[in-house]
Write a protein that holds these residues in place. Sequence first.
Motif, PDB file in Angstrom:
ATOM      1  N   ALA A 137       0.839  -1.193   0.000  1.00  0.00           N
ATOM      2  CA  ALA A 137       0.000   0.000   0.000  1.00  0.00           C
ATOM      3  C   ALA A 137       0.876   1.245   0.000  1.00  0.00           C
ATOM      4  N   GLY A 138       0.387   2.294  -0.654  1.00  0.00           N
ATOM      5  CA  GLY A 138       1.097   3.561  -0.715  1.00  0.00           C
ATOM      6  C   GLY A 138       0.285   4.676  -0.074  1.00  0.00           C
ATOM      7  N   GLY A 139       0.833   5.869  -0.112  1.00  0.00           N
ATOM      8  CA  GLY A 139       0.205   7.017   0.518  1.00  0.00           C
ATOM      9  C   GLY A 139      -1.166   7.357  -0.038  1.00  0.00           C
ATOM     10  N   LEU A 140      -1.322   7.300  -1.358  1.00  0.00           N
ATOM     11  CA  LEU A 140      -2.627   7.604  -1.943  1.00  0.00           C
ATOM     12  C   LEU A 140      -3.672   6.561  -1.552  1.00  0.00           C
ATOM     13  N   ASP A 141      -3.233   5.320  -1.398  1.00  0.00           N
ATOM     14  CA  ASP A 141      -4.160   4.277  -0.937  1.00  0.00           C
ATOM     15  C   ASP A 141      -4.700   4.639   0.444  1.00  0.00           C
ATOM     16  N   LEU A 142      -3.800   5.065   1.316  1.00  0.00           N
ATOM     17  CA  LEU A 142      -4.221   5.425   2.673  1.00  0.00           C
ATOM     18  C   LEU A 142      -5.062   6.695   2.668  1.00  0.00           C
ATOM     19  N   LEU A 143      -4.679   7.698   1.889  1.00  0.00           N
ATOM     20  CA  LEU A 143      -5.463   8.931   1.840  1.00  0.00           C
ATOM     21  C   LEU A 143      -6.885   8.643   1.351  1.00  0.00           C
ATOM     22  N   ALA A 144      -7.026   7.800   0.332  1.00  0.00           N
ATOM     23  CA  ALA A 144      -8.361   7.445  -0.173  1.00  0.00           C
ATOM     24  C   ALA A 144      -9.177   6.740   0.901  1.00  0.00           C
ATOM     25  N   ALA A 145      -8.538   5.838   1.638  1.00  0.00           N
ATOM     26  CA  ALA A 145      -9.242   5.109   2.698  1.00  0.00           C
ATOM     27  C   ALA A 145      -9.662   6.058   3.827  1.00  0.00           C
ATOM     28  N   LEU A 146      -8.795   6.987   4.176  1.00  0.00           N
ATOM     29  CA  LEU A 146      -9.130   7.959   5.224  1.00  0.00           C
ATOM     30  C   LEU A 146     -10.292   8.849   4.781  1.00  0.00           C
ATOM     31  N   ALA A 147     -10.202   9.376   3.577  1.00  0.00           N
ATOM     32  CA  ALA A 147     -11.207  10.312   3.073  1.00  0.00           C
ATOM     33  C   ALA A 147     -12.560   9.645   2.861  1.00  0.00           C
ATOM     34  N   ALA A 148     -12.571   8.331   2.702  1.00  0.00           N
ATOM     35  CA  ALA A 148     -13.821   7.603   2.453  1.00  0.00           C
ATOM     36  C   ALA A 148     -14.603   7.303   3.730  1.00  0.00           C
ATOM     37  N   ASP A 149     -14.011   7.552   4.905  1.00  0.00           N
ATOM     38  CA  ASP A 149     -14.688   7.274   6.172  1.00  0.00           C
ATOM     39  C   ASP A 149     -15.219   8.580   6.754  1.00  0.00           C
ATOM     40  N   PRO A 150     -16.489   8.908   6.497  1.00  0.00           N
ATOM     41  CA  PRO A 150     -17.011  10.219   6.892  1.00  0.00           C
ATOM     42  C   PRO A 150     -17.053  10.464   8.397  1.00  0.00           C
ATOM     43  N   GLU A 151     -16.859   9.435   9.203  1.00  0.00           N
ATOM     44  CA  GLU A 151     -16.946   9.610  10.650  1.00  0.00           C
ATOM     45  C   GLU A 151     -15.592   9.637  11.350  1.00  0.00           C
ATOM     46  N   CYS A 152     -14.500   9.576  10.604  1.00  0.00           N
ATOM     47  CA  CYS A 152     -13.185   9.537  11.261  1.00  0.00           C
ATOM     48  C   CYS A 152     -12.660  10.948  11.516  1.00  0.00           C
ATOM     49  N   ARG A 153     -11.692  11.048  12.399  1.00  0.00           N
ATOM     50  CA  ARG A 153     -11.102  12.329  12.771  1.00  0.00           C
ATOM     51  C   ARG A 153     -10.412  12.995  11.581  1.00  0.00           C
ATOM     52  N   ALA A 154      -9.798  12.209  10.724  1.00  0.00           N
ATOM     53  CA  ALA A 154      -9.119  12.776   9.558  1.00  0.00           C
ATOM     54  C   ALA A 154     -10.107  13.538   8.682  1.00  0.00           C
ATOM     55  N   VAL A 155     -11.295  12.997   8.478  1.00  0.00           N
ATOM     56  CA  VAL A 155     -12.305  13.676   7.669  1.00  0.00           C
ATOM     57  C   VAL A 155     -12.792  14.932   8.386  1.00  0.00           C
ATOM     58  N   GLU A 156     -12.917  14.887   9.699  1.00  0.00           N
ATOM     59  CA  GLU A 156     -13.295  16.086  10.445  1.00  0.00           C
ATOM     60  C   GLU A 156     -12.284  17.199  10.205  1.00  0.00           C
ATOM     61  N   VAL A 157     -11.003  16.864  10.240  1.00  0.00           N
ATOM     62  CA  VAL A 157      -9.951  17.849   9.996  1.00  0.00           C
ATOM     63  C   VAL A 157     -10.030  18.358   8.560  1.00  0.00           C
ATOM     64  N   LEU A 158     -10.168  17.437   7.607  1.00  0.00           N
ATOM     65  CA  LEU A 158     -10.257  17.842   6.202  1.00  0.00           C
ATOM     66  C   LEU A 158     -11.402  18.831   5.995  1.00  0.00           C
ATOM     67  N   GLU A 159     -12.553  18.511   6.537  1.00  0.00           N
ATOM     68  CA  GLU A 159     -13.718  19.363   6.324  1.00  0.00           C
ATOM     69  C   GLU A 159     -13.580  20.718   7.013  1.00  0.00           C
ATOM     70  N   ARG A 160     -12.973  20.741   8.196  1.00  0.00           N
ATOM     71  CA  ARG A 160     -12.748  22.026   8.875  1.00  0.00           C
ATOM     72  C   ARG A 160     -11.799  22.908   8.068  1.00  0.00           C
ATOM     73  N   ALA A 161     -10.926  22.276   7.283  1.00  0.00           N
ATOM     74  CA  ALA A 161      -9.975  23.018   6.452  1.00  0.00           C
ATOM     75  C   ALA A 161     -10.556  23.341   5.074  1.00  0.00           C
ATOM     76  N   GLY A 162     -11.827  22.999   4.865  1.00  0.00           N
ATOM     77  CA  GLY A 162     -12.482  23.331   3.604  1.00  0.00           C
ATOM     78  C   GLY A 162     -12.281  22.315   2.492  1.00  0.00           C
ATOM     79  N   VAL A 163     -11.866  21.107   2.844  1.00  0.00           N
ATOM     80  CA  VAL A 163     -11.668  20.055   1.851  1.00  0.00           C
ATOM     81  C   VAL A 163     -12.906  19.164   1.845  1.00  0.00           C
TER      82      VAL A 163
END
Length: 184
Positions: free
Chosen positions: A142-168
Motif C-alpha cells: 500500500a502507498g500514501g494515496l491508498d491510505l489517503l483514499a481510505a481515510l477520506a472515504a470514512d465520513p466519521e473519522c477524525r481525519a475527515v473532520e480535519v479535512l472538512e474544517r480546512a475546507g476540503v
Amino acid sequence: MQNRTPRIPQQPAPNHRAETDAMLTAELAAVVTGARRRALRDGDRQIDTAHLLHSLIESDREVRTAFGGGPQPARVLGYLVQRSIGYGLRWQGSVENSGTGAVVKGAPDAEAVVEAEGWSPAAASAMAGAHRRARLRGQDRAGGLDLLAALAADPECRAVEVLERAGVDAALLADRIVEASGRE
C-alpha cells in the motif's frame, strides 16, 4: 535503530509489527513511523486517523498533489498542528471509533492489516482499506494515496473532520483519487 522518542509512563507503545512494514511502500512505512511518533509525543495511547493524515501530508508529495493544488494541504496542516495546543484536545484520552469496526486479528484480511492494539479502530480500518486498494491495483504494498483514499472515504473519522474544517470535501477527494487510479 533505537527509538529516541521519550516514552510516557503507563502508556503502552503502539503495536507495530515488522510484517506490517513489509506490506507498505517505504514512503508509507515512514508515514506510519511518523504517526506513531506523533501519537507518543501527543500523549495519545493509539495512532488515530488524524495522526496518519498529518504524517501523510507532511511526508508524501503525491498525497499533497492529490488535493489538486492550492492552499488546501497547508490549511489541513494548520489544523493538525493546532491539535496539541487546543484543536483536538477533546480527542485526548478517547478512542477514535468511526463505526467502521475494529480490525481484528483472524478477520478475512488479517494478513493485510495491523493488529488493532495500538491503533484506533478507524486507523486500523483505514490501513486495511489501503492494503485492499493496493491489492485491487495488483500491488503487494500500500502507498500514501491508498491510505489517503481510505481515510477520506470514512465520513466519521477524525481525519475527515480535519479535512472538512480546512475546507476540503473529503468525499470529492476520495472520488478524485479513485478516478485517477481507475479502481476503488
